[in-house]
Design an enzyme around this catalytic site. Structure first.
Site, short mmCIF file in Angstrom:
data_model
loop_
_atom_site.label_atom_id
_atom_site.label_comp_id
_atom_site.label_asym_id
_atom_site.label_seq_id
_atom_site.Cartn_x
_atom_site.Cartn_y
_atom_site.Cartn_z
N THR A 1 0.84 -1.19 0.00
CA THR A 1 0.00 0.00 0.00
C THR A 1 0.88 1.25 0.00
OG1 THR A 1 -1.83 -1.10 1.12
CG2 THR A 1 -1.70 1.29 1.34
N HIS B 1 -6.14 -10.94 -2.22
CA HIS B 1 -5.52 -10.65 -0.92
C HIS B 1 -6.37 -11.29 0.18
CE1 HIS B 1 -3.00 -8.96 1.98
NE2 HIS B 1 -3.17 -7.67 1.80
N ASN C 1 -3.30 -10.51 5.99
CA ASN C 1 -3.11 -9.23 6.67
C ASN C 1 -4.38 -8.62 7.27
OD1 ASN C 1 -0.55 -9.67 5.75
ND2 ASN C 1 -0.39 -7.80 4.54
N TYR D 1 -7.52 -8.35 6.14
CA TYR D 1 -8.53 -7.72 5.31
C TYR D 1 -9.71 -8.69 5.11
CZ TYR D 1 -4.98 -4.22 5.00
OH TYR D 1 -4.04 -3.27 5.33
N ARG E 1 -2.85 -14.70 -1.84
CA ARG E 1 -1.89 -14.40 -0.78
C ARG E 1 -2.52 -14.71 0.57
NH1 ARG E 1 1.33 -9.07 1.39
NH2 ARG E 1 3.41 -9.88 0.99
N ASN F 1 -3.94 -6.21 11.86
CA ASN F 1 -5.38 -5.90 11.90
C ASN F 1 -6.16 -6.84 12.83
OD1 ASN F 1 -5.32 -3.62 10.24
ND2 ASN F 1 -5.56 -4.82 8.37
N GLY G 1 9.63 -6.80 -0.64
CA GLY G 1 8.77 -5.66 -0.37
C GLY G 1 9.56 -4.37 -0.32
N ARG G 2 10.05 -4.01 0.86
CA ARG G 2 10.74 -2.74 1.02
C ARG G 2 11.95 -2.58 0.10
NH1 ARG G 2 10.08 -1.97 7.63
NH2 ARG G 2 7.80 -1.85 7.55
#
Length: 356
Positions: free
Chosen positions: A23, A173, A176, A178, A225, A233, A315-316
């Site tokens: 995101t 997704h 995480n 959601y 995923r 969350n 990712g990062r």
């Protein structure tokens, strides 16, 4: 092996490096992609596969400020600019469909949209809004079984829109915390109807969404995923979690999906996913397996050599290094991350990271 080509279903990847979905909150205020996003993804087109940021399949799923959607003609056209640019740079890109569910605040939703979830219990964490800063998450409306069917159909319609927009496929997704994981997770899903109360019932929504999307665009274009032991969350482990997820991925494997993408955020402080459990899930799925979670070039290469993964998601490192493939291939240092700009508007900390 990391830099070898790979065939992902019908998609030819130039290497085994995957840009993980992240995101970035750079869409326009009306949740439409823009030219800045096209530049960002095109800069990173040398990775084998780009997975976009979470993109909502419906107005109800737009729980965060400035995240994109994919359900309107305007959004399809705007995403087409992104995919055309990535393909012109010889890249491959799939869109991650993410419905935020109860991880949401009404201030971020368009007119007429609702915060929804499996139950009416609000997520304990705050949600950042553009209008009022961090705010307590809004209490969700508990979806009825009839409304669940509508939500499933929204995923399928959005998947079709993704193909119209030029994407090479979609990633669902289901991680995480959601919406899909909210149904999967026993700490969140306290329903006692056909969508809760047992492992089979909690898995039902995820499987219905996946089957609907497969029916719409074909299994070879669909990945998923999962984060079975994640705590983001307000999810977290629960009794029977491993058995439930093995049952889930066994069913997913029978659908011949393009890939299973497993999240292990232990490098960011989440509980580690045991190696044995990862292997059990991979075996149960039986298809292409993407590993993610704190990899370096060296550990990614070793995972491929060991046969513990088929593709490796970064990712990062992909966020901060537009030329990640070149840096990894030539053992060059990586850029430092500017954490203050991960979710802020504009080009700073988004498209201005230097190349080597």
């Amino acid at each position: 092996m990391l830099f070898d080509p790979f065939k992902l279903g019908t998609i030819a990847l130039s290497n085994r490096i995957v840009m993980a979905p992240m995101t970035r909150n750079r869409a326009d205020a009306d949740h439409t992609p823009n030219a800045l996003m096209a530049e960002y993804y095109t800069q990173r087109a040398t990775v084998g596969l780009i997975i976009t940021e979470g993109t909502s399949p419906s107005p109800d799923g737009l729980g965060y400020a400035r995240i994109p959607g994919l359900y309107s003609a305007e959004q399809i056209s705007a995403w087409r600019v992104v995919t055309d640019a990535v393909h012109a740079a010889d890249g491959t890109i799939v869109v991650q469909l993410m419905h935020t569910g109860r991880a949401s605040h009404v201030a971020s939703l368009p007119a007429g949209a609702r915060v929804v979830g499996p139950t009416t219990v609000a997520m304990p964490e705050d949600v950042v809004t553009d209008t009022d800063g961090p705010q307590p998450a809004s209490a969700p409306h508990a979806l009825t079984e009839a409304e669940i069917a509508v939500t499933v159909a929204e995923y399928a319609t959005s998947a079709r829109a993704a193909i119209e927009a030029g994407f090479d496929g979609v990633e669902l997704h289901a991680a995480n915390g959601y919406l899909i994981e909210q149904f999967l997770n026993a700490n969140v899903n306290t329903r006692t109807d056909g969508y809760g109360g047992s492992a089979d019932a909690r898995n039902r929504f995820a499987l219905e969404v996946t089957r609907a999307v497969v029916d719409e665009i074909g299994a070879e274009r669909v990945g998923i995923r999962l984060s079975p032991l994640g705590a983001f969350n307000s999810t977290g482990a629960f009794d029977g979690v491993e058995a439930q997820y093995v049952e889930l991925v066994t069913a997913l494997g029978k659908l011949d999906l393009a890939y299973l993408h497993l999240v292990d955020h232990s490098s960011m402080g989440a509980p580690a996913v045991p190696v044995e459990f990862k292997q059990e899930m991979r075996t149960a799925f039986g298809g292409v397996y993407i590993a993610s979670g704190g990899f370096t070039g060296e550990t990614a290469e070793q995972a491929l050599v060991d046969g513990s993964a088929d593709l490796i998601a970064f990712g990062r490192p992909a966020l901060t290094n537009p030329d990640l493939v070149n840096r990894l291939a030539n053992h060059l240092p990586l850029n430092d991350a500017d954490y203050t700009t991960f979710y802020t508007p504009g080009a700073k900390g988004y498209t201005d990271y230097p190349v080597a």
